[in-house]
Scaffold this motif. Structure first.
Motif, mmCIF file in Angstrom:
data_model
loop_
_atom_site.group_PDB
_atom_site.id
_atom_site.type_symbol
_atom_site.label_atom_id
_atom_site.label_comp_id
_atom_site.label_asym_id
_atom_site.label_seq_id
_atom_site.Cartn_x
_atom_site.Cartn_y
_atom_site.Cartn_z
ATOM 1 N N UNK A 76 5.317 -7.587 4.052
ATOM 2 C CA UNK A 76 4.498 -6.604 3.545
ATOM 3 C C UNK A 76 5.149 -5.313 3.645
ATOM 4 N N UNK A 77 4.502 -4.187 2.468
ATOM 5 C CA UNK A 77 5.116 -2.786 2.473
ATOM 6 C C UNK A 77 3.940 -1.721 2.654
ATOM 7 N N UNK A 78 4.015 -0.926 3.504
ATOM 8 C CA UNK A 78 3.133 0.220 3.600
ATOM 9 C C UNK A 78 3.650 1.374 3.807
ATOM 10 N N UNK A 79 3.215 2.477 2.946
ATOM 11 C CA UNK A 79 3.877 4.028 3.290
ATOM 12 C C UNK A 79 2.884 4.764 2.588
ATOM 13 N N UNK A 80 2.483 5.668 3.880
ATOM 14 C CA UNK A 80 1.517 6.812 3.380
ATOM 15 C C UNK A 80 1.810 7.991 4.030
ATOM 16 N N UNK A 81 3.059 8.220 4.002
ATOM 17 C CA UNK A 81 3.526 9.511 4.621
ATOM 18 C C UNK A 81 3.515 10.633 3.887
ATOM 19 N N UNK A 82 3.801 11.657 4.258
ATOM 20 C CA UNK A 82 3.835 13.020 3.584
ATOM 21 C C UNK A 82 5.050 13.473 3.688
ATOM 22 N N UNK A 83 6.271 12.986 2.899
ATOM 23 C CA UNK A 83 7.742 13.080 3.200
ATOM 24 C C UNK A 83 8.081 14.460 2.785
ATOM 25 N N UNK A 84 9.181 14.891 3.461
ATOM 26 C CA UNK A 84 9.721 16.182 2.948
ATOM 27 C C UNK A 84 10.498 16.309 1.786
ATOM 28 N N UNK A 92 0.881 -1.194 0.047
ATOM 29 C CA UNK A 92 0.020 0.001 -0.021
ATOM 30 C C UNK A 92 0.984 1.418 0.045
ATOM 31 N N UNK A 93 0.683 2.059 -1.150
ATOM 32 C CA UNK A 93 1.569 3.259 -1.224
ATOM 33 C C UNK A 93 0.791 4.507 -1.603
ATOM 34 N N UNK A 94 0.971 5.422 -0.864
ATOM 35 C CA UNK A 94 0.218 6.687 -1.072
ATOM 36 C C UNK A 94 0.791 7.699 -2.286
ATOM 37 N N UNK A 95 0.098 8.553 -2.635
ATOM 38 C CA UNK A 95 0.535 9.429 -3.817
ATOM 39 C C UNK A 95 1.797 9.952 -3.771
ATOM 40 N N UNK A 96 2.307 10.181 -2.335
ATOM 41 C CA UNK A 96 3.407 11.202 -1.918
ATOM 42 C C UNK A 96 4.518 10.387 -1.921
ATOM 43 N N UNK A 97 4.581 8.982 -2.115
ATOM 44 C CA UNK A 97 5.579 8.134 -1.602
ATOM 45 C C UNK A 97 6.124 7.199 -2.509
ATOM 46 N N UNK A 98 5.454 7.229 -3.722
ATOM 47 C CA UNK A 98 5.912 6.154 -4.705
ATOM 48 C C UNK A 98 7.069 5.999 -5.105
ATOM 49 N N UNK A 99 7.963 7.140 -4.801
ATOM 50 C CA UNK A 99 9.428 7.036 -5.308
ATOM 51 C C UNK A 99 10.180 6.058 -4.522
ATOM 52 N N UNK A 100 9.559 5.683 -3.370
ATOM 53 C CA UNK A 100 9.918 4.365 -2.323
ATOM 54 C C UNK A 100 9.797 3.001 -2.841
#
Length: 476
Positions: free
Chosen positions: A140-148, A119-127
């Motif tokens: 499993x992998x989950x990342x829905x942060x709003x990174x700097x 599960x990946x949010x629109x601001x973290x798909x570079x990861x």
């Protein structure tokens, strides 16, 4: 459950998977999701994945989701349910959910559908490269942060194939407007504009790969305020004018705009920049000031009308498009009549209208709703008016000469399809060698349908519309 940590190193150095695997991406929603899907496919290309057109036989399926429409999350869960037979047939199949539903639902997606691996949010798909390494370890992998960090600066370099003649280019993301009905500020975050020099480089790369028309994208694209290479801050008009100097780029468009950010420089660009196409999507949402205030739109109906006057003074032949919501909480019949009056005054060539549906977490979701039957009736009345205006705009194109960029084969044998400068689809009987060419087309009416005759370098080939819905097909 594995939560992927913040990373600041260049992710293209992540270990690539060996061999070539098949990736299927299904994209929902807006043009920005289309762009994001392309970039995610490129990122996974660096991990050994090759994009395919079918979920059957894929090694990974990625759903890039949209949260704007009603019951968006439930539609995603339904789609995941339909994927269960593919997972049963191939236990090694990886399934990921990306985009705005992923951002909104997060870990809940994995709880409700345990077969989801990522599960990946629109601001973290570079990861994604790091997340794919977790999948390779059986996690499993989950990342829905709003990174700097700027995701675009950290995207890995995938294989860049030849492109078609049109492309999207995201220049701005997020929104600070906080309209009371909208989830975008919560799923895409605050407004962020990409540096102009990076956008110009990406545009030149697209041109080198065969693109002739670029549509600049943003949740609030005319709020663009990116850092310029001269050290100053560029607005959207400055960026458009600079892109217009790129050899090989013949057409520029942008979407979606907010009336409050349509400044005088951008208005002037519609009149003095030949490569900026005469099509503008400028949503107003309602014609009642009371409803606009309840929507937190921060403009009045009168201000919108005066803005349209200034834009049309700069570009009289502008094809105008808009969005409308009917049945918004608190809307009365008088408020709705104000919307009809505004539509009558403006005259739209294209418009998108919807009955209000609540989005959880937005301020309007807590308010009393309009009777559904009354909202349905209002929507039908508005759409009848908009359809009449669209038909009038299309009829006005008959007998005119338009410029068409041909993009792909049509549905009929020997047919090619392209877009006019006004974003109307044009169907022409002709060879596939027309793809990527721009040519003038004379439109004419033929029986109950509409047809066109291409001229100027196309050997007098003719086009016939597949139906009578638009003057030469339909742009959407």
């Amino acid at each position: 459950m594995r939560y992927i940590p913040q990373v600041n190193k260049p992710l293209w150095k992540a270990r690539a998977m060996t061999g070539t695997k098949k990736l299927f991406v299904k994209t929902y929603g807006c043009q920005m999701n289309v762009y994001d899907s392309e970039r995610m496919a490129e990122a996974l290309g660096a991990q050994g994945y090759q994009q395919v057109d079918s979920a059957e036989g894929a090694d990974m399926i990625l759903l890039n989701t949209c949260h704007i429409r009603e019951k968006a999350a439930e539609k995603v869960y339904s789609e995941l349910g339909r994927l269960k037979p593919l997972r049963a047939a191939n236990p090694d199949l990886k399934i990921g959910v990306a985009g705005c539903v992923a951002q909104a639902e997060g870990e809940e997606i994995m709880h409700r559908q345990p077969m989801v691996d990522l599960v990946v949010g629109p601001q973290t798909y570079h990861r994604l490269p790091t997340m794919m390494e977790a999948l390779a370890r059986g996690e499993k992998a989950l990342d829905t942060d709003f990174p700097e960090e700027d995701k675009f600066a950290h995207l890995p370099k995938g294989r860049k194939a030849r492109r078609g003649p049109t492309a999207f280019l995201t220049v701005q993301e997020g929104c600070d407007k906080f309209c009371s009905f909208c989830v975008v500020p919560y799923t895409r975050g605050a407004e962020v504009s990409r540096p102009a020099d990076r956008l110009l480089r990406e545009a030149r790369d697209l041109i080198d790969r065969g693109v002739r028309e670029i549509t600049l994208l943003g949740q609030n694209v005319n709020a663009y305020h990116g850092a310029g290479p001269d050290g100053g801050e560029w607005g959207l008009a400055r960026l458009i004018r600079e892109m217009a100097t790129i050899d090989g780029l013949d057409r520029i468009r942008f979407t979606t705009s907010h009336p409050n950010d349509m400044d005088e420089d951008l208005i002037a660009a519609h009149g003095d920049c030949d490569k900026l196409m005469p099509y503008l999507h400028l949503p107003v949402q309602a014609g009642s000031d009371k409803v606009l205030k309840a929507m937190n739109r921060k403009h009045t109906a009168e201000a919108y009308l005066r803005l349209i006057e200034r834009i049309r003074a700069a570009r009289p032949d502008l094809h105008l498009s808009g969005d409308f919501i009917v049945g918004f909480p608190g809307e009365t019949e008088a408020d709705f009549q104000a919307t009809l009056d505004l539509v009558e005054t403006v005259g739209y060539g294209t418009a998108y209208s919807f009955k209000y549906s609540a989005r959880p977490g937005t301020p309007a979701a807590e308010r009393a709703t309009v009777d559904p039957a009354e909202a349905d009736d209002r929507l039908q009345r508005l759409q009848a008016l908009l359809t009449r205006q669209q038909r009038a705009a299309q009829d006005a194109m008959v007998g005119r000469r338009v410029s068409v960029l041909f993009e792909k084969p049509g549905r009929m044998p020997g047919q090619m399809v392209g877009k006019s400068e006004y974003l109307h689809a044009v169907h022409v009987d002709g060879p596939e060698t027309l793809k990527g060419q721009i040519a003038p087309v004379d439109t004419r009416r033929q029986r109950p349908e509409l047809a066109c005759r291409a001229i100027g370098g196309l050997n007098g080939t003719t086009c016939g519309a597949a139906g009578s819905r638009t003057e030469c097909g339909s742009s959407r």
